[in-house]
Scaffold this active site. Structure first.
Site, PDB file in Angstrom:
ATOM      1  N   VAL A   1     -25.265 -71.531  20.708  1.00  0.00           N
ATOM      2  CA  VAL A   1     -26.213 -72.162  21.632  1.00  0.00           C
ATOM      3  C   VAL A   1     -25.862 -71.837  23.083  1.00  0.00           C
ATOM      4  O   VAL A   1     -26.732 -71.518  23.893  1.00  0.00           O
ATOM      5  CB  VAL A   1     -26.248 -73.686  21.414  1.00  0.00           C
ATOM      6  CG1 VAL A   1     -27.105 -74.368  22.479  1.00  0.00           C
ATOM      7  CG2 VAL A   1     -26.787 -74.003  20.024  1.00  0.00           C
ATOM      8  N   VAL A  18     -31.585 -84.172  19.417  1.00  0.00           N
ATOM      9  CA  VAL A  18     -32.386 -84.438  18.216  1.00  0.00           C
ATOM     10  C   VAL A  18     -33.541 -83.448  18.151  1.00  0.00           C
ATOM     11  O   VAL A  18     -34.301 -83.312  19.107  1.00  0.00           O
ATOM     12  CB  VAL A  18     -32.958 -85.874  18.221  1.00  0.00           C
ATOM     13  CG1 VAL A  18     -33.802 -86.120  16.972  1.00  0.00           C
ATOM     14  CG2 VAL A  18     -31.843 -86.901  18.310  1.00  0.00           C
ATOM     15  N   GLY A  56     -27.296 -68.572  11.841  1.00  0.00           N
ATOM     16  CA  GLY A  56     -27.067 -69.466  12.977  1.00  0.00           C
ATOM     17  C   GLY A  56     -27.644 -70.850  12.797  1.00  0.00           C
ATOM     18  O   GLY A  56     -27.798 -71.599  13.763  1.00  0.00           O
ATOM     19  N   GLU A  60     -23.095 -74.720  11.132  1.00  0.00           N
ATOM     20  CA  GLU A  60     -21.812 -74.542  11.800  1.00  0.00           C
ATOM     21  C   GLU A  60     -20.805 -73.890  10.850  1.00  0.00           C
ATOM     22  O   GLU A  60     -20.991 -73.873   9.630  1.00  0.00           O
ATOM     23  CB  GLU A  60     -21.272 -75.904  12.254  1.00  0.00           C
ATOM     24  CG  GLU A  60     -22.185 -76.669  13.190  1.00  0.00           C
ATOM     25  CD  GLU A  60     -22.240 -76.062  14.582  1.00  0.00           C
ATOM     26  OE1 GLU A  60     -21.365 -75.231  14.913  1.00  0.00           O
ATOM     27  OE2 GLU A  60     -23.162 -76.408  15.336  1.00  0.00           O
ATOM     28  N   ASP A  76     -24.816 -85.770  10.336  1.00  0.00           N
ATOM     29  CA  ASP A  76     -25.567 -85.224  11.469  1.00  0.00           C
ATOM     30  C   ASP A  76     -26.950 -85.871  11.561  1.00  0.00           C
ATOM     31  O   ASP A  76     -27.378 -86.312  12.634  1.00  0.00           O
ATOM     32  CB  ASP A  76     -25.698 -83.708  11.322  1.00  0.00           C
ATOM     33  CG  ASP A  76     -26.536 -83.081  12.419  1.00  0.00           C
ATOM     34  OD1 ASP A  76     -25.993 -82.805  13.497  1.00  0.00           O
ATOM     35  OD2 ASP A  76     -27.751 -82.882  12.195  1.00  0.00           O
ATOM     36  N   LYS A  94     -28.606 -88.493  14.538  1.00  0.00           N
ATOM     37  CA  LYS A  94     -29.916 -88.280  15.155  1.00  0.00           C
ATOM     38  C   LYS A  94     -30.824 -89.481  14.915  1.00  0.00           C
ATOM     39  O   LYS A  94     -31.561 -89.909  15.814  1.00  0.00           O
ATOM     40  CB  LYS A  94     -30.551 -87.005  14.600  1.00  0.00           C
ATOM     41  CG  LYS A  94     -29.808 -85.732  14.976  1.00  0.00           C
ATOM     42  CD  LYS A  94     -30.374 -84.520  14.246  1.00  0.00           C
ATOM     43  CE  LYS A  94     -29.603 -83.258  14.588  1.00  0.00           C
ATOM     44  NZ  LYS A  94     -30.064 -82.082  13.808  1.00  0.00           N
ATOM     45  N   GLY A 123     -30.695 -73.431  15.345  1.00  0.00           N
ATOM     46  CA  GLY A 123     -30.662 -72.050  15.811  1.00  0.00           C
ATOM     47  C   GLY A 123     -30.463 -71.964  17.308  1.00  0.00           C
ATOM     48  O   GLY A 123     -30.644 -72.932  18.050  1.00  0.00           O
TER      49      GLY A 123
END
Length: 582
Positions: free
Chosen positions: A264, A379, A433, A436, A447, A451, A547
């Site tokens: 990123v 998010v 991508g 992780e 995760d 969010k 991504g």
């Protein structure tokens, strides 16, 4: 006027080449974040129309054949913009003039639009955030291509906006209409804040097509003329004429420290580099100075002179803005907090940080007219989830939110339905991508849970007690997922929260969804969100949630919002010194 739709027109002075598409994407994304669906009307890239006219006139005298060839310029820029939006995670679709039902009559090169299939466009706006439509082009009653005259994209935009009852904004290379050419210093040109159609016809023909102005005047249609990224504009309507008190925005490059240069971070760096007028990257903090960091698709590599392994450079180096992409709680929490205490703005996509104990210390920096802390990218990737939920909570209240929030899990579940084994699917997600190197938090549902907590906070308020149950996708097999698919269902990891009996309850767990469910349509790394408002309105959002480019676009959305907030405050002379409370 329908406030939920805006027509943005991008002329060749804005989209001079394909390299300028990111500027249009930023402007479109700005409107989507604000809760509006967008119709982007595009001209051909600079010089292409003249080139195509010269080419076709050399081989044919048929005006309709000439029009068909010249129209290829707008079709090229339009399809490229739509493709670029999709690559950046925005749900977009290219709609050509024939699909849009854009009919015109008159001379083949100077036709007048007369009809439009507005219901077709409305239908597709329900499924997509953005429709890209070529300007300048229409078809006659016999189905032949015709043109709307030089500068005809202005007319296309106004005609679409009128028929869709939408707001219209013509984006040029100047921030409004001036009395005379502002590029000539001796003119001391003044910008209009408001301008009547009559006066605009007298002086505005340099940047607005006269036929478009006549159309707006005859239909009593107001519209704006502005520059990409600017807060300033000229409103063109019945008048009276008003000279602006703020002629220009004083734009100085913002000094940026970038924390992290991974997937990123490298995307964010590419965005910053293409706007040297707005950003000066003064330091990039990385973990390993010797690791190769080259982005071949953008042909860039961070110079070693900018690199550092000391994260405290975000606090000690002279800077205005810190962009945090390193993730995790430490040292991110301490660095972000210290930077905010020093009066620096911080933009982050770190949902683990914002959902953690650090929030007690960080929350006060995320409020007010000029919040220093922004985290919209935490998010949904490119999907403006928190912005939309917050706006609905303010205006109508929120009853329930259901969502596909983890692109990694959705990508894997899609692959499992195709009988690809779990480990192979995960490896594909990492290679693309979308996952992780350590995907633990994604796979166990943590995760998505973080969010969902941020969504619940935006929907129901800080004080709400949140009860959350979480179960991820660990243990799901290809045979299980494919059996669900054979039954006509889709296996999805769904996060949902709602207020019930004074409590806010949430869950992240697997659901077998019928094809008719909006969330079931999420493919690969896509996120989807369905929000039920207090007034019964149902708002649906979709786009890429993982991504490099979707997340980078969302981060830049926060960055540009911070810049615009600062310019508004400067124009209002309300800038307050940062309070340092260490």
């Amino acid at each position: 006027m329908n406030p939920s739709i805006v027509v943005l027109k991008f002329g060749s002075s804005v989209l001079q080449t394909e390299a300028d598409l990111p500027q249009a994407i930023d402007e479109i994304y700005r409107e989507w974040r604000a809760g509006r669906r967008v119709i982007a009307v595009v001209s051909a890239f600079a010089g292409v129309t003249d080139q195509r006219f010269a080419q076709t006139r050399a081989v044919t005298n048929d005006l309709h054949e000439q029009a068909a060839w010249v129209a290829g310029g707008e079709e090229e820029s339009g399809t490229k913009l739509a493709a670029a939006l999709i690559a950046n995670g925005v749900s977009a679709r290219y709609v050509d003039a024939r699909e849009a039902g854009l009919r015109a009559h008159g001379e083949p090169h100077e036709s007048t639009p007369v009809s439009l299939n507005a219901s077709y466009l409305h239908d597709h706006l329900r499924d997509h955030a953005v429709l890209v439509v070529p300007g300048f082009i229409a078809h006659d009653i016999q189905g032949r291509t015709v043109l709307l005259g030089r500068g005809g994209s202005d007319l296309t935009a106004l005609f679409l906006a009128k028929n869709l009852e939408a707001r219209c904004r013509l984006l040029k290379d100047v921030d409004g209409v001036y009395e005379s050419d502002p590029a000539v210093v001796e003119n001391h040109a003044q910008r209009f804040n408001r301008l009547s159609w009559r006066t605009a016809l007298e002086i505005g023909g340099r940047i607005i097509q006269p036929r478009a102005l006549q159309f707006a005047q005859s239909h009593g249609q107001s519209f704006e003329v502005a520059c990409v990224g600017s807060n300033l504009s000229t409103l063109v309507d019945h008048g009276p004429d008003e000279i602006a008190t703020v002629l220009h925005e004083n734009i100085q490059p913002v000094r940026v420290v970038l924390l992290g240069l991974g997937t990123v971070g490298l995307g964010v760096y590419a965005h910053l580099l293409r706007r040297p007028d707005l950003f000066q990257v003064v330091r990039i903090v990385v973990r390993d100075l010797d690791k190769p960091r080259r982005l071949d698709e953008a042909n860039l590599e961070a110079p070693k002179s900018l690199l550092s392994i000391d994260p405290w450079d975000a606090v000690t180096q002279p800077a205005d803005l810190v962009i945090e992409t390193i993730g995790g709680l430490e040292p991110a929490g301490e660095i972000v907090h210290a930077a905010l205490l020093r009066g620096r703005a911080v933009v982050t996509a770190n949902k683990a940080l914002i959902a953690s104990r650090w929030w007690e210390k960080l929350a006060r920096f995320a409020t007010g007219k000029q919040p220093l802390l922004k985290f919209g990218a935490a998010v949904g990737g490119a999907v403006p989830v928190l912005e939309t939920v917050s706006a609905l909570a303010h205006h109508a209240g929120v009853v329930q939110v259901r969502a596909i929030l983890n692109g990694t899990c959705n990508f894997i579940l899609d692959a499992l339905e195709q009988r690809i084994d779990f480990d192979t699917a995960l490896a594909h997600a990492q290679a693309n991508g979308f996952a992780e190197a350590d995907p633990h938090d994604d796979l166990v549902g943590l995760d998505a849970a973080r969010k969902l907590e941020l969504i619940a906070r935006a929907a129901f308020g800080e004080a709400s007690h949140f009860e959350l149950n979480v179960r991820g996708i660990v243990g799901v097999t290809a045979s299980q997922a494919s059996l669900v698919r054979e039954e006509g269902l889709s296996l999805k990891l769904v996060g949902a929260c709602e207020r019930s009996e004074g409590h806010v309850r949430g869950a992240v767990k697997l659901h077998e969804l019928p094809a008719s469910d909006f969330l079931a349509g999420a493919r690969a790394e896509q996120n989807r969100v369905e929000i039920v408002a207090g007034n019964g309105q149902i708002v649906r959002l979709a786009g890429k949630g993982a991504g490099r480019w979707p997340t980078a676009l969302s981060i830049l959305g926060d960055v540009h919002e911070y810049l615009r907030d600062g310019r508004i405050a400067a124009a209002d002379e309300q800038v307050q010194p940062a309070v340092v409370n260490a």
